[in-house]
Design a protein around this motif. Structure first.
Motif, PDB file in Angstrom:
ATOM      1  N   GLY A 228     -81.829 -13.987  -0.772  1.00  0.00           N
ATOM      2  CA  GLY A 228     -80.876 -12.912  -1.017  1.00  0.00           C
ATOM      3  C   GLY A 228     -80.316 -12.810  -2.420  1.00  0.00           C
ATOM      4  O   GLY A 228     -79.465 -11.963  -2.689  1.00  0.00           O
ATOM      5  N   VAL A 229     -80.767 -13.649  -3.337  1.00  0.00           N
ATOM      6  CA  VAL A 229     -80.353 -13.517  -4.732  1.00  0.00           C
ATOM      7  C   VAL A 229     -81.156 -12.360  -5.322  1.00  0.00           C
ATOM      8  O   VAL A 229     -82.370 -12.280  -5.131  1.00  0.00           O
ATOM      9  CB  VAL A 229     -80.608 -14.824  -5.519  1.00  0.00           C
ATOM     10  N   SER A 230     -80.492 -11.455  -6.007  1.00  0.00           N
ATOM     11  CA  SER A 230     -81.194 -10.297  -6.562  1.00  0.00           C
ATOM     12  C   SER A 230     -81.838 -10.646  -7.904  1.00  0.00           C
ATOM     13  O   SER A 230     -81.452 -11.619  -8.568  1.00  0.00           O
ATOM     14  CB  SER A 230     -80.220  -9.128  -6.754  1.00  0.00           C
ATOM     15  N   ALA A 231     -82.786  -9.825  -8.305  1.00  0.00           N
ATOM     16  CA  ALA A 231     -83.424  -9.995  -9.609  1.00  0.00           C
ATOM     17  C   ALA A 231     -82.384  -9.853 -10.717  1.00  0.00           C
ATOM     18  O   ALA A 231     -82.414 -10.592 -11.701  1.00  0.00           O
ATOM     19  CB  ALA A 231     -84.546  -8.973  -9.779  1.00  0.00           C
ATOM     20  N   ALA A 232     -81.442  -8.932 -10.548  1.00  0.00           N
ATOM     21  CA  ALA A 232     -80.378  -8.750 -11.540  1.00  0.00           C
ATOM     22  C   ALA A 232     -79.508  -9.998 -11.644  1.00  0.00           C
ATOM     23  O   ALA A 232     -79.075 -10.375 -12.739  1.00  0.00           O
ATOM     24  CB  ALA A 232     -79.536  -7.531 -11.187  1.00  0.00           C
TER      25      ALA A 232
ATOM     26  N   GLU B   7     -88.488 -17.972  -6.423  1.00  0.00           N
ATOM     27  CA  GLU B   7     -89.073 -17.330  -5.235  1.00  0.00           C
ATOM     28  C   GLU B   7     -88.165 -17.540  -4.030  1.00  0.00           C
ATOM     29  O   GLU B   7     -87.859 -16.605  -3.290  1.00  0.00           O
ATOM     30  CB  GLU B   7     -90.464 -17.914  -4.929  1.00  0.00           C
ATOM     31  N   LYS B   8     -87.747 -18.789  -3.852  1.00  0.00           N
ATOM     32  CA  LYS B   8     -86.860 -19.124  -2.741  1.00  0.00           C
ATOM     33  C   LYS B   8     -85.541 -18.368  -2.862  1.00  0.00           C
ATOM     34  O   LYS B   8     -84.999 -17.875  -1.877  1.00  0.00           O
ATOM     35  CB  LYS B   8     -86.626 -20.634  -2.717  1.00  0.00           C
ATOM     36  N   ALA B   9     -85.015 -18.257  -4.081  1.00  0.00           N
ATOM     37  CA  ALA B   9     -83.758 -17.544  -4.308  1.00  0.00           C
ATOM     38  C   ALA B   9     -83.884 -16.070  -3.907  1.00  0.00           C
ATOM     39  O   ALA B   9     -83.000 -15.525  -3.234  1.00  0.00           O
ATOM     40  CB  ALA B   9     -83.339 -17.660  -5.774  1.00  0.00           C
ATOM     41  N   LEU B  10     -84.961 -15.420  -4.315  1.00  0.00           N
ATOM     42  CA  LEU B  10     -85.169 -14.020  -3.934  1.00  0.00           C
ATOM     43  C   LEU B  10     -85.243 -13.896  -2.418  1.00  0.00           C
ATOM     44  O   LEU B  10     -84.661 -12.983  -1.830  1.00  0.00           O
ATOM     45  CB  LEU B  10     -86.431 -13.462  -4.595  1.00  0.00           C
ATOM     46  N   ASP B  11     -85.935 -14.823  -1.785  1.00  0.00           N
ATOM     47  CA  ASP B  11     -86.034 -14.824  -0.321  1.00  0.00           C
ATOM     48  C   ASP B  11     -84.678 -15.105   0.338  1.00  0.00           C
ATOM     49  O   ASP B  11     -84.443 -14.679   1.463  1.00  0.00           O
ATOM     50  CB  ASP B  11     -87.058 -15.853   0.155  1.00  0.00           C
TER      51      ASP B  11
ATOM     52  N   LEU C 275     -92.992 -13.619 -12.013  1.00  0.00           N
ATOM     53  CA  LEU C 275     -92.553 -13.495 -10.622  1.00  0.00           C
ATOM     54  C   LEU C 275     -91.882 -12.149 -10.387  1.00  0.00           C
ATOM     55  O   LEU C 275     -92.203 -11.446  -9.420  1.00  0.00           O
ATOM     56  CB  LEU C 275     -91.589 -14.634 -10.264  1.00  0.00           C
ATOM     57  N   LEU C 276     -90.974 -11.775 -11.271  1.00  0.00           N
ATOM     58  CA  LEU C 276     -90.268 -10.507 -11.099  1.00  0.00           C
ATOM     59  C   LEU C 276     -91.204  -9.316 -11.279  1.00  0.00           C
ATOM     60  O   LEU C 276     -91.027  -8.279 -10.627  1.00  0.00           O
ATOM     61  CB  LEU C 276     -89.072 -10.438 -12.056  1.00  0.00           C
ATOM     62  N   GLN C 277     -92.218  -9.462 -12.123  1.00  0.00           N
ATOM     63  CA  GLN C 277     -93.237  -8.412 -12.242  1.00  0.00           C
ATOM     64  C   GLN C 277     -94.034  -8.303 -10.951  1.00  0.00           C
ATOM     65  O   GLN C 277     -94.251  -7.195 -10.449  1.00  0.00           O
ATOM     66  CB  GLN C 277     -94.174  -8.694 -13.425  1.00  0.00           C
ATOM     67  N   GLU C 278     -94.468  -9.435 -10.412  1.00  0.00           N
ATOM     68  CA  GLU C 278     -95.261  -9.428  -9.171  1.00  0.00           C
ATOM     69  C   GLU C 278     -94.484  -8.819  -8.008  1.00  0.00           C
ATOM     70  O   GLU C 278     -95.063  -8.150  -7.153  1.00  0.00           O
ATOM     71  CB  GLU C 278     -95.682 -10.853  -8.800  1.00  0.00           C
TER      72      GLU C 278
ATOM     73  N   ARG D 229     -78.262 -18.891  -0.172  1.00  0.00           N
ATOM     74  CA  ARG D 229     -78.198 -18.044  -1.371  1.00  0.00           C
ATOM     75  C   ARG D 229     -77.469 -18.780  -2.488  1.00  0.00           C
ATOM     76  O   ARG D 229     -77.939 -18.856  -3.617  1.00  0.00           O
ATOM     77  CB  ARG D 229     -77.492 -16.737  -1.027  1.00  0.00           C
ATOM     78  N   ASP D 230     -76.299 -19.342  -2.168  1.00  0.00           N
ATOM     79  CA  ASP D 230     -75.531 -20.082  -3.169  1.00  0.00           C
ATOM     80  C   ASP D 230     -76.279 -21.330  -3.619  1.00  0.00           C
ATOM     81  O   ASP D 230     -76.312 -21.657  -4.807  1.00  0.00           O
ATOM     82  CB  ASP D 230     -74.161 -20.469  -2.624  1.00  0.00           C
TER      83      ASP D 230
END
Length: 116
Positions: free
Chosen positions: A69-73, A63-67, A101-104, A39-40
């Motif tokens: 655990g990094v949030s959209a916010a 994409e990898k960050a969201l996977d 990406l965030l829309q999808e 995540r970091d």
């Protein structure tokens, strides 16, 4: 959703050793070191890419960050924060990379004019 490693497949015939280094050293070693969480590492990588204005690589790392655990916010806040350190053009380019990406993924509402 595009595969984050799809660019590796495209360049492998041209630079096979570079792809090996990416797979073995970067993802096989560096990303697996326990001193920082994935995540970091994702947040650091996005920040570095924004700072270097490397927007071609941003989507796959977001994409990898969201996977990881990094949030959209948090991605949004990271982009905003870096406007003051990396420059507004860099942050605007990052926002343009993040938006689809965030829309999808359903974090941001689709554009109202795209539904027509």
């Amino acid at each position: 959703m595009p595969n984050p490693s799809s660019s590796k497949a495209k360049i492998k015939p041209v630079v096979p050793k570079l792809v090996d280094i990416i797979e073995l050293t970067i993802y096989g070693d560096i990303w697996e070191r326990p001193e920082l969480s994935k995540r970091d590492r994702s947040m650091i990588t996005i920040a570095a890419l924004i700072g270097m204005r490397q927007s071609d690589q941003l989507r796959s790392h977001m994409e990898k960050a969201l996977d990881n655990g990094v949030s959209a916010a948090e991605i949004s806040e990271l982009i905003t924060h870096l406007a003051f350190y990396a420059g507004f053009p860099a942050s605007l380019s990052a926002a343009l990379a993040a938006k689809p990406l965030l829309q999808e993924r359903g974090y941001v509402a689709p554009d109202s004019d795209s539904a027509a």
